[in-house]
Design a protein around this motif. Structure first.
Motif, PDB file in Angstrom:
ATOM      1  N   ALA A 262     -81.670  36.744   4.967  1.00  0.00           N
ATOM      2  CA  ALA A 262     -80.874  35.760   5.620  1.00  0.00           C
ATOM      3  C   ALA A 262     -79.425  35.860   5.905  1.00  0.00           C
ATOM      4  O   ALA A 262     -78.693  36.405   5.000  1.00  0.00           O
ATOM      5  CB  ALA A 262     -81.282  34.224   4.946  1.00  0.00           C
ATOM      6  N   GLY A 263     -78.797  35.218   6.832  1.00  0.00           N
ATOM      7  CA  GLY A 263     -77.430  35.080   6.885  1.00  0.00           C
ATOM      8  C   GLY A 263     -76.848  34.088   5.858  1.00  0.00           C
ATOM      9  O   GLY A 263     -77.426  33.520   4.850  1.00  0.00           O
ATOM     10  N   ASP A 264     -75.558  33.995   5.921  1.00  0.00           N
ATOM     11  CA  ASP A 264     -74.734  33.330   5.265  1.00  0.00           C
ATOM     12  C   ASP A 264     -74.416  31.873   5.741  1.00  0.00           C
ATOM     13  O   ASP A 264     -74.287  31.569   7.037  1.00  0.00           O
ATOM     14  CB  ASP A 264     -73.356  33.937   4.565  1.00  0.00           C
ATOM     15  N   LEU A 265     -73.990  31.081   5.044  1.00  0.00           N
ATOM     16  CA  LEU A 265     -73.693  29.500   5.342  1.00  0.00           C
ATOM     17  C   LEU A 265     -72.100  29.367   4.953  1.00  0.00           C
ATOM     18  O   LEU A 265     -71.808  29.849   4.154  1.00  0.00           O
ATOM     19  CB  LEU A 265     -74.662  28.419   4.772  1.00  0.00           C
ATOM     20  N   TYR A 266     -71.535  29.167   6.110  1.00  0.00           N
ATOM     21  CA  TYR A 266     -69.878  28.750   5.922  1.00  0.00           C
ATOM     22  C   TYR A 266     -69.635  27.397   6.106  1.00  0.00           C
ATOM     23  O   TYR A 266     -69.999  26.958   7.146  1.00  0.00           O
ATOM     24  CB  TYR A 266     -69.018  29.604   6.725  1.00  0.00           C
ATOM     25  N   LEU A 267     -69.235  26.943   4.849  1.00  0.00           N
ATOM     26  CA  LEU A 267     -68.767  25.247   4.976  1.00  0.00           C
ATOM     27  C   LEU A 267     -67.211  25.244   5.193  1.00  0.00           C
ATOM     28  O   LEU A 267     -66.590  25.809   3.986  1.00  0.00           O
ATOM     29  CB  LEU A 267     -69.401  24.711   3.856  1.00  0.00           C
ATOM     30  N   GLU A 268     -66.818  24.718   6.340  1.00  0.00           N
ATOM     31  CA  GLU A 268     -65.372  24.390   6.372  1.00  0.00           C
ATOM     32  C   GLU A 268     -64.852  23.240   5.611  1.00  0.00           C
ATOM     33  O   GLU A 268     -65.535  22.316   6.078  1.00  0.00           O
ATOM     34  CB  GLU A 268     -65.007  24.439   7.718  1.00  0.00           C
ATOM     35  N   ILE A 269     -63.990  23.145   4.668  1.00  0.00           N
ATOM     36  CA  ILE A 269     -63.422  22.186   3.941  1.00  0.00           C
ATOM     37  C   ILE A 269     -62.638  21.140   4.776  1.00  0.00           C
ATOM     38  O   ILE A 269     -61.742  21.570   5.764  1.00  0.00           O
ATOM     39  CB  ILE A 269     -62.611  22.425   2.916  1.00  0.00           C
ATOM     40  N   ARG A 270     -62.974  19.885   4.858  1.00  0.00           N
ATOM     41  CA  ARG A 270     -62.209  18.750   5.809  1.00  0.00           C
ATOM     42  C   ARG A 270     -62.167  17.672   4.611  1.00  0.00           C
ATOM     43  O   ARG A 270     -63.050  17.174   4.325  1.00  0.00           O
ATOM     44  CB  ARG A 270     -62.854  18.547   6.950  1.00  0.00           C
TER      45      ARG A 270
ATOM     46  N   THR B 296     -86.919  22.008  13.877  1.00  0.00           N
ATOM     47  CA  THR B 296     -85.864  21.609  13.066  1.00  0.00           C
ATOM     48  C   THR B 296     -86.334  20.718  11.756  1.00  0.00           C
ATOM     49  O   THR B 296     -86.996  19.883  11.969  1.00  0.00           O
ATOM     50  CB  THR B 296     -84.968  20.641  13.818  1.00  0.00           C
ATOM     51  N   ARG B 297     -85.973  21.485  10.780  1.00  0.00           N
ATOM     52  CA  ARG B 297     -86.196  20.909   9.342  1.00  0.00           C
ATOM     53  C   ARG B 297     -84.790  20.391   8.673  1.00  0.00           C
ATOM     54  O   ARG B 297     -83.755  20.971   8.974  1.00  0.00           O
ATOM     55  CB  ARG B 297     -86.899  21.638   8.516  1.00  0.00           C
ATOM     56  N   GLU B 298     -84.690  19.589   7.831  1.00  0.00           N
ATOM     57  CA  GLU B 298     -83.582  19.047   7.178  1.00  0.00           C
ATOM     58  C   GLU B 298     -83.653  19.821   5.791  1.00  0.00           C
ATOM     59  O   GLU B 298     -84.509  19.798   5.012  1.00  0.00           O
ATOM     60  CB  GLU B 298     -83.563  17.723   6.971  1.00  0.00           C
ATOM     61  N   ARG B 299     -82.421  20.446   5.394  1.00  0.00           N
ATOM     62  CA  ARG B 299     -82.396  21.038   4.109  1.00  0.00           C
ATOM     63  C   ARG B 299     -81.243  20.348   3.419  1.00  0.00           C
ATOM     64  O   ARG B 299     -80.066  20.251   3.772  1.00  0.00           O
ATOM     65  CB  ARG B 299     -82.192  22.814   4.409  1.00  0.00           C
ATOM     66  N   THR B 300     -81.467  20.289   2.148  1.00  0.00           N
ATOM     67  CA  THR B 300     -80.419  19.767   1.258  1.00  0.00           C
ATOM     68  C   THR B 300     -79.872  20.740   0.252  1.00  0.00           C
ATOM     69  O   THR B 300     -80.659  21.398  -0.493  1.00  0.00           O
ATOM     70  CB  THR B 300     -80.992  18.686   0.323  1.00  0.00           C
ATOM     71  N   LEU B 301     -78.497  21.094   0.014  1.00  0.00           N
ATOM     72  CA  LEU B 301     -78.090  21.822  -0.640  1.00  0.00           C
ATOM     73  C   LEU B 301     -76.938  21.122  -1.782  1.00  0.00           C
ATOM     74  O   LEU B 301     -76.411  20.346  -1.373  1.00  0.00           O
ATOM     75  CB  LEU B 301     -77.140  22.924   0.131  1.00  0.00           C
ATOM     76  N   ASN B 302     -76.910  21.451  -2.800  1.00  0.00           N
ATOM     77  CA  ASN B 302     -75.925  21.302  -3.808  1.00  0.00           C
ATOM     78  C   ASN B 302     -74.693  22.134  -3.767  1.00  0.00           C
ATOM     79  O   ASN B 302     -74.888  23.454  -3.989  1.00  0.00           O
ATOM     80  CB  ASN B 302     -76.379  20.919  -5.396  1.00  0.00           C
ATOM     81  N   VAL B 303     -73.452  21.721  -3.466  1.00  0.00           N
ATOM     82  CA  VAL B 303     -72.566  22.632  -3.254  1.00  0.00           C
ATOM     83  C   VAL B 303     -71.391  22.292  -4.020  1.00  0.00           C
ATOM     84  O   VAL B 303     -70.935  21.247  -4.609  1.00  0.00           O
ATOM     85  CB  VAL B 303     -71.774  22.400  -1.832  1.00  0.00           C
ATOM     86  N   THR B 304     -70.827  23.547  -4.769  1.00  0.00           N
ATOM     87  CA  THR B 304     -69.777  23.271  -5.908  1.00  0.00           C
ATOM     88  C   THR B 304     -68.466  23.474  -5.063  1.00  0.00           C
ATOM     89  O   THR B 304     -68.158  24.462  -4.294  1.00  0.00           O
ATOM     90  CB  THR B 304     -69.611  24.315  -6.879  1.00  0.00           C
ATOM     91  N   ILE B 305     -67.627  22.348  -5.177  1.00  0.00           N
ATOM     92  CA  ILE B 305     -66.172  22.771  -4.665  1.00  0.00           C
ATOM     93  C   ILE B 305     -65.209  23.028  -5.628  1.00  0.00           C
ATOM     94  O   ILE B 305     -64.799  22.318  -6.654  1.00  0.00           O
ATOM     95  CB  ILE B 305     -65.728  21.154  -4.035  1.00  0.00           C
ATOM     96  N   PRO B 306     -64.746  24.264  -5.436  1.00  0.00           N
ATOM     97  CA  PRO B 306     -63.832  24.959  -6.316  1.00  0.00           C
ATOM     98  C   PRO B 306     -62.527  24.061  -6.340  1.00  0.00           C
ATOM     99  O   PRO B 306     -61.948  23.452  -5.310  1.00  0.00           O
ATOM    100  CB  PRO B 306     -63.619  26.204  -6.087  1.00  0.00           C
ATOM    101  N   LYS B 307     -61.904  24.185  -7.611  1.00  0.00           N
ATOM    102  CA  LYS B 307     -60.716  23.413  -7.707  1.00  0.00           C
ATOM    103  C   LYS B 307     -59.504  24.379  -6.839  1.00  0.00           C
ATOM    104  O   LYS B 307     -59.628  25.413  -6.867  1.00  0.00           O
ATOM    105  CB  LYS B 307     -60.343  23.577  -9.270  1.00  0.00           C
ATOM    106  N   GLY B 308     -58.751  23.561  -6.049  1.00  0.00           N
ATOM    107  CA  GLY B 308     -57.447  24.255  -5.401  1.00  0.00           C
ATOM    108  C   GLY B 308     -57.906  24.561  -3.986  1.00  0.00           C
ATOM    109  O   GLY B 308     -57.215  25.077  -3.297  1.00  0.00           O
TER     110      GLY B 308
ATOM    111  N   ALA C 232     -65.629  19.852  -7.959  1.00  0.00           N
ATOM    112  CA  ALA C 232     -66.935  18.746  -7.631  1.00  0.00           C
ATOM    113  C   ALA C 232     -67.954  19.443  -7.331  1.00  0.00           C
ATOM    114  O   ALA C 232     -67.960  20.556  -6.798  1.00  0.00           O
ATOM    115  CB  ALA C 232     -66.317  17.714  -6.779  1.00  0.00           C
ATOM    116  N   THR C 233     -69.022  18.552  -7.373  1.00  0.00           N
ATOM    117  CA  THR C 233     -70.203  19.208  -6.701  1.00  0.00           C
ATOM    118  C   THR C 233     -70.664  17.989  -6.006  1.00  0.00           C
ATOM    119  O   THR C 233     -70.759  16.789  -6.146  1.00  0.00           O
ATOM    120  CB  THR C 233     -71.267  19.152  -7.825  1.00  0.00           C
ATOM    121  N   ARG C 234     -71.047  18.359  -4.558  1.00  0.00           N
ATOM    122  CA  ARG C 234     -71.349  17.555  -3.593  1.00  0.00           C
ATOM    123  C   ARG C 234     -72.857  17.786  -2.902  1.00  0.00           C
ATOM    124  O   ARG C 234     -73.034  19.111  -3.083  1.00  0.00           O
ATOM    125  CB  ARG C 234     -70.241  17.272  -2.492  1.00  0.00           C
TER     126      ARG C 234
END
Length: 312
Positions: free
Chosen positions: A196-204, A162-174, A143-145
């Protein structure tokens, strides 16, 4: 000259955030301030704390200090230790303007040519970490969220806002709960021309009362009518991967488990797909009408069923 470990002076790890460094500094300064402290070396300790914070509390000075420490080593695969004999390389800091504002020989030698900016200095931005809540079915097909993050940035005046940033994230299957998505270059900005550094998103997984997940196995509670459980039946069940038809065996009791192999969370890489377990729950119709009450009374008379007959 002996090497000074500014992190040890403030009692923080090298991975400490700017906020943690500031908090540790303020706490120790209050403790050792000569006006209130009864320690014999309070004045010297306060100077040491001020010197350490003067470096670690400044983003570019800290980056330069870390860069030098990691580059020199101690001959045993690690950074130089506190009190170890030390001398900066001859060409160190040749691209800096002066900010040697401490009486410390170590500070002067280390930062004699370091200014507010180092020409050509680069430092990679820090990695960022966040969580993303998704529906269980999202990992069956992918999915894409859209996620919104509040991130610190510097404005035109150099102030941190502080600014708000919006990203479209692809959730891989599995994906499974607890796994992390790495978004390269979406972390904190670097210094100079540093990336820039990397962004790590933990799936919940978002809470869903009907489902329970263990690894790649999924457990789903399925209600069945008393006659379906007693006589057996073909029933249709909605699952995260779509509707399926299953057979409820005759004389089924509540809590019976039906296994659907390979219908859990899909496999990813070398990990095989999980299984889907249907937990059958017998649900009684409510006795809310005269006819329903009469039917239950008839069952009580004719079946003479005692569910507690086996209890002692």
């Amino acid at each position: 000259m002996e090497y000074k470990d500014y992190y040890a002076a403030l009692g923080v790890p090298k991975t400490a955030s700017a906020a943690d460094i500031k908090k540790a500094y303020r706490k120790l300064v209050r403790k050792y301030h000569p006006d209130v402290s009864k320690e014999k070396d309070a004045d010297a300790k306060t100077k040491e704390l001020n010197e350490a914070y003067g470096v670690l509390g400044d983003e570019e000075k800290r980056a330069a200090y870390d860069e030098l420490g990691s580059g020199l080593g101690n001959g045993m695969g690690g950074a130089p230790r506190h009190g170890q004999p030390f001398r900066p390389p001859p060409d160190w800091g040749s691209g800096f303007e002066s900010f040697a504002d401490s009486d410390s020989d170590f500070f002067k030698d280390l930062f004699a040519h370091v200014g507010g900016r180092r020409r050509g200095f680069q430092a990679r931005g820090e990695d960022s970490h966040a969580t993303i809540d998704i529906a269980l079915r999202d990992v069956y097909e992918g999915a894409t969220r859209t996620v919104s993050l509040r991130v610190p940035q510097q404005d035109e005046s150099g102030r941190t806002i502080t600014r708000e940033r919006t990203l479209n994230v692809t959730i891989p299957k599995g994906m499974t709960e607890g796994q992390q998505l790495r978004l390269a270059g979406q972390g904190q900005p670097g210094s100079g021309n540093g990336g820039a550094g990397d962004l790590y998103l933990e799936i919940r997984f978002a809470p869903e009362p009907r489902y329970r997940v263990e690894g790649r196995d999924v457990y789903e509670t399925v209600p069945v009518a008393p006659w379906e459980a007693a006589l057996g039946a073909e029933i249709e069940v909605p699952t995260p991967s779509g509707r399926v038809t299953v057979t409820v065996p005759a004389r089924t009791q509540g809590g019976r488990k039906l296994r659907l192999k390979g219908r859990g969370i899909p496999g990813a890489g070398s990990a095989p797909a999980g299984d889907l377990y249907l937990l059958l729950e017998v649900v009684l119709p409510p006795a809310e009408t005269p006819a329903a009450k009469a039917f239950y009374e008839q069952m009580a008379r004719e079946l003479r069923f005692d569910p507690r007959a086996g209890l002692k």
